[in-house]
Design a protein around this motif. Sequence first.
Motif, mmCIF file in Angstrom:
data_model
loop_
_atom_site.group_PDB
_atom_site.id
_atom_site.type_symbol
_atom_site.label_atom_id
_atom_site.label_comp_id
_atom_site.label_asym_id
_atom_site.label_seq_id
_atom_site.Cartn_x
_atom_site.Cartn_y
_atom_site.Cartn_z
ATOM 1 N N UNK A 110 0.828 -1.213 0.000
ATOM 2 C CA UNK A 110 0.000 0.000 0.000
ATOM 3 C C UNK A 110 0.860 1.261 0.000
ATOM 4 N N UNK A 111 2.179 1.098 -0.067
ATOM 5 C CA UNK A 111 3.078 2.233 0.105
ATOM 6 C C UNK A 111 3.711 2.743 -1.182
ATOM 7 N N UNK A 112 3.766 1.918 -2.218
ATOM 8 C CA UNK A 112 4.531 2.270 -3.412
ATOM 9 C C UNK A 112 3.627 2.314 -4.641
ATOM 10 N N UNK A 113 3.876 3.284 -5.505
ATOM 11 C CA UNK A 113 3.035 3.478 -6.679
ATOM 12 C C UNK A 113 3.205 2.354 -7.694
ATOM 13 N N UNK A 114 4.328 1.630 -7.644
ATOM 14 C CA UNK A 114 4.628 0.614 -8.651
ATOM 15 C C UNK A 114 3.927 -0.709 -8.405
ATOM 16 N N UNK A 115 3.234 -0.854 -7.280
ATOM 17 C CA UNK A 115 2.513 -2.085 -6.970
ATOM 18 C C UNK A 115 1.087 -1.737 -6.571
#
Length: 249
Positions: free
Chosen positions: A124-129
């Motif tokens: 839930x922290x990174x835009x790539x996932x």
Amino acid sequence: MSGIGSGYDLSTTTYSPDGRVFQVEYAGKAVDAGGLTVGVKCVDGVVIACEKLVPSKLHKPGTNRRTRAVARHAGVGGSGYTPDLAAVADRARAECANYKSFYGDAIPGKVLAERMAHYYHLFTLYWSVRPFGCSTLLGCKDFDGYHLYLVEQNGECAKMRGACIGKGKNAAKTEVEKLKLNEITCAEAVKELARIVYATHDVKDKEFECEMSWVCDASDGEFVRVPEDIAEPAREAARVAAQGDAMES
């Protein structure tokens, strides 16, 4: 919800003006659209039951399971996207193996639940996932007895006496709250959970299988499928009761 998001739902790193992360909420809706999963902690163990919707009559029964052992003493059951659930279960197995290799002992339930929650939260922290579209119930036995944990798609973790996730969870929760969890045994819980799964199943949905696994004194503290000589009579009684209720209504 997409209309409300209006651009704020394109990434997990973007908050809406009122502080919501829509991608995580969408993952929650994926969980709510999945089959029901119910778990209860009994006096002699933990039982987890899953409503696995069957997409086609050509599928072989018993495949694509929604309850999975992650160690001898622990296992998970979940609702939502099955591939996501498989990925989380694989991560849980790796955590169990790493802990065993480093400390020489089986991983405690609390530690495993927290590590699974951290893994959920990372996505839930990174835009790539994207967030995992599944939530899990963890049943385990450790030095402190039997435990049931709820690990949600947003990374939240809680120790539970009973928990319900997936479609129909509110109706199932009402039924679970009626059970005397301080007195009920796993053998009795198998019958009750089968009844709850069949009673809350939406007849408009496709056919389903009721999967049940447990970790208890009867299984010698090992997370395994409930033996068929116990599970099948419970499913049959629940099926008959559900058909009787449908005819009366």
